[in-house]
Scaffold this motif. Sequence first.
Motif, PDB file in Angstrom:
ATOM      1  N   ALA A 134       0.843  -1.047   0.133  1.00 45.40           N
ATOM      2  CA  ALA A 134       0.114  -0.002   0.107  1.00 45.40           C
ATOM      3  C   ALA A 134       0.865   1.191   0.058  1.00 45.40           C
ATOM      4  O   ALA A 134       2.002   1.300   0.611  1.00 45.40           O
ATOM      5  CB  ALA A 134      -0.976  -0.060   1.156  1.00 45.40           C
ATOM      6  N   GLY A 135       0.283   2.233  -0.641  1.00 40.87           N
ATOM      7  CA  GLY A 135       0.883   3.663  -0.664  1.00 40.87           C
ATOM      8  C   GLY A 135       0.301   4.545   0.535  1.00 40.87           C
ATOM      9  O   GLY A 135      -0.343   3.983   1.590  1.00 40.87           O
ATOM     10  N   PRO A 136       0.459   5.874   0.774  1.00 35.23           N
ATOM     11  CA  PRO A 136       0.041   6.481   1.705  1.00 35.23           C
ATOM     12  C   PRO A 136      -1.581   6.821   1.450  1.00 35.23           C
ATOM     13  O   PRO A 136      -1.842   6.814   0.547  1.00 35.23           O
ATOM     14  CB  PRO A 136       0.798   8.015   1.496  1.00 35.23           C
TER      15      PRO A 136
ATOM     16  N   PRO B 221      -0.236   2.150  -5.316  1.00 34.45           N
ATOM     17  CA  PRO B 221       0.291   1.658  -6.903  1.00 34.45           C
ATOM     18  C   PRO B 221      -0.910   0.690  -7.248  1.00 34.45           C
ATOM     19  O   PRO B 221      -1.524   0.142  -6.582  1.00 34.45           O
ATOM     20  CB  PRO B 221       1.468   0.840  -6.411  1.00 34.45           C
ATOM     21  N   ARG B 222      -0.990   0.669  -8.804  1.00 36.64           N
ATOM     22  CA  ARG B 222      -1.892  -0.130  -9.396  1.00 36.64           C
ATOM     23  C   ARG B 222      -1.389  -1.593  -9.610  1.00 36.64           C
ATOM     24  O   ARG B 222      -1.220  -2.237 -10.777  1.00 36.64           O
ATOM     25  CB  ARG B 222      -2.347   0.498 -10.767  1.00 36.64           C
ATOM     26  N   THR B 223      -0.864  -2.174  -8.571  1.00 39.31           N
ATOM     27  CA  THR B 223      -0.459  -3.554  -8.458  1.00 39.31           C
ATOM     28  C   THR B 223      -1.601  -4.530  -8.078  1.00 39.31           C
ATOM     29  O   THR B 223      -2.821  -4.000  -7.621  1.00 39.31           O
ATOM     30  CB  THR B 223       0.663  -3.552  -7.370  1.00 39.31           C
ATOM     31  N   SER B 224      -1.338  -5.627  -7.976  1.00 41.23           N
ATOM     32  CA  SER B 224      -2.411  -6.655  -7.756  1.00 41.23           C
ATOM     33  C   SER B 224      -2.541  -6.637  -6.413  1.00 41.23           C
ATOM     34  O   SER B 224      -1.751  -6.452  -5.660  1.00 41.23           O
ATOM     35  CB  SER B 224      -2.061  -8.140  -8.295  1.00 41.23           C
ATOM     36  N   GLY B 225      -3.742  -7.090  -5.973  1.00 39.74           N
ATOM     37  CA  GLY B 225      -4.291  -6.993  -4.564  1.00 39.74           C
ATOM     38  C   GLY B 225      -4.867  -5.781  -4.026  1.00 39.74           C
ATOM     39  O   GLY B 225      -4.426  -4.967  -4.398  1.00 39.74           O
ATOM     40  N   VAL B 226      -5.846  -6.021  -3.115  1.00 40.28           N
ATOM     41  CA  VAL B 226      -6.472  -5.010  -2.304  1.00 40.28           C
ATOM     42  C   VAL B 226      -5.683  -4.144  -1.419  1.00 40.28           C
ATOM     43  O   VAL B 226      -4.884  -4.987  -0.726  1.00 40.28           O
ATOM     44  CB  VAL B 226      -7.804  -5.487  -1.548  1.00 40.28           C
TER      45      VAL B 226
ATOM     46  N   GLY C 142      -8.843   4.543 -11.596  1.00 41.21           N
ATOM     47  CA  GLY C 142      -8.498   3.959 -10.450  1.00 41.21           C
ATOM     48  C   GLY C 142      -8.935   2.367 -10.477  1.00 41.21           C
ATOM     49  O   GLY C 142      -9.849   2.068 -11.282  1.00 41.21           O
ATOM     50  N   ASP C 143      -8.733   1.715  -9.379  1.00 41.30           N
ATOM     51  CA  ASP C 143      -9.017   0.193  -9.226  1.00 41.30           C
ATOM     52  C   ASP C 143      -9.523   0.131  -7.940  1.00 41.30           C
ATOM     53  O   ASP C 143      -8.863   0.181  -6.870  1.00 41.30           O
ATOM     54  CB  ASP C 143      -7.731  -0.753  -9.499  1.00 41.30           C
ATOM     55  N   TYR C 144     -11.089   0.173  -7.707  1.00 42.89           N
ATOM     56  CA  TYR C 144     -11.626   0.106  -6.516  1.00 42.89           C
ATOM     57  C   TYR C 144     -13.135  -0.264  -6.792  1.00 42.89           C
ATOM     58  O   TYR C 144     -13.672  -0.276  -7.937  1.00 42.89           O
ATOM     59  CB  TYR C 144     -11.569   1.695  -6.315  1.00 42.89           C
TER      60      TYR C 144
ATOM     61  N   GLY D 159      -5.906   0.056  -6.178  1.00 39.63           N
ATOM     62  CA  GLY D 159      -4.943   0.916  -6.760  1.00 39.63           C
ATOM     63  C   GLY D 159      -5.620   2.313  -7.160  1.00 39.63           C
ATOM     64  O   GLY D 159      -6.702   2.439  -7.363  1.00 39.63           O
ATOM     65  N   THR D 160      -4.650   3.429  -7.151  1.00 36.35           N
ATOM     66  CA  THR D 160      -5.394   4.945  -7.454  1.00 36.35           C
ATOM     67  C   THR D 160      -4.692   5.256  -8.657  1.00 36.35           C
ATOM     68  O   THR D 160      -3.345   5.037  -9.206  1.00 36.35           O
ATOM     69  CB  THR D 160      -5.376   5.853  -6.376  1.00 36.35           C
ATOM     70  N   ALA D 161      -5.403   5.964  -9.721  1.00 35.71           N
ATOM     71  CA  ALA D 161      -4.486   6.873 -10.491  1.00 35.71           C
ATOM     72  C   ALA D 161      -3.782   8.176 -10.074  1.00 35.71           C
ATOM     73  O   ALA D 161      -4.428   9.352 -10.058  1.00 35.71           O
ATOM     74  CB  ALA D 161      -5.475   7.251 -11.624  1.00 35.71           C
TER      75      ALA D 161
END
Length: 382
Positions: A197-199, A217-222, A254-256, A365-367
């Motif tokens: 996870a990021g900030p 980061p837009r990597t795999s996994g929640v 984003g991925d959400y 992940g977020t843009a």
Amino acid sequence: MRSRYLGLCLAAATGVSVAAVAVALPASAAAGCTVTYTVSSQWQGGFGANVTIKNLGDPISAWTLVWSFGAGQTVTQAWNTTLTQSGTSVTAKNVGYNGSIATNGTQSFGFNGSWNGTNPAPSSFALNGTTCTGGVSGTTAPTTAPTTAPTTSPTTSPTTSAPSGVPSDAAWVATGQWDSWTNNGYTLNNDVWGSGAGPQTIWARTGTNWGVVANHPRTSGVKSYPHTGKTLNRSLSSLSSIASSFNVSVPADGDYETAYDIWANSNAYEVMIWTNQHGAVGPIAESYDSNGAVPTATNVSAGGHTWNVYRGSNGANAVYSFIRTAGNTSAASIDVLSVLNWLRTNGWWGDVTVGDIQFGFELSGTAGQSNFVCNSFALTYA
């Protein structure tokens, strides 16, 4: 609470140049504290608790909180603290990012535990050796003051400001992995539970008007599931209504997904109700094809909406996911009890005990830095 369940520390540097200073006897540090101990959820043989320390004395840079259980409770898991137990005695210490507590400041941590028979709250707590009574002791002033004023003004290093997207009138802002806040019967949790996870900063005006600024980061996994919610701990058959409504604002990329997350039978079951989704996310299912997850039931009418329903397991518990066939919505009302009763009527579970009902944003992940806002939320039950 995902199991998956389990403050921003600001440092100031001051430089002062003085021509002469008189020798003074050292002042004794003022010490005092209060502790708020709340059982946030309880089930047969287990419970979750939140602990908030309020420092009433001089600022401290590290803390150790000690208490004893009175009925044989045992801690099984903890977050935001390093926690050990010897017999009935429990010792909780700060971790690297939450050691500092200013005067009248607070730090919080939580844990899960087991119990048998009764589960009373501890009767006494001690912070850094001082019993938390709500009073302050040890306030002895220096015997002399400096005879010469400083030749330069003190300078303070810049403090870390909140990221863009946090409103100036927020009543609560936090960045800790498991930071939580209870307001008006709703409990918010930052809930950064996934790896990589990021900030992420969570803020709230109230327990039902809140948001998150995240850069994952837009990597795999929640990566996280920041949420609000309530704990019911009621059998399904005893509930005559569970009604909810929401209004959210989400980014264009984003991925959400925005989702309810409902736990039952001491987390043996997880029910997710997806209300909008974007990017590389999808429900857990029993089977998958070239288009992704395959629903177990289609065009299910429940709770005022029509759903495709997916059944699967994450390895720890059964997962049932309801995805709207009409697509994304940013505002709606849902008869949650109707959804839960559909599962019982169709034999997917029985007369379960409904534990936590949560609502928030599950972020993979977020843009870049992105803002997610819950403009309003309501959850009532009887």
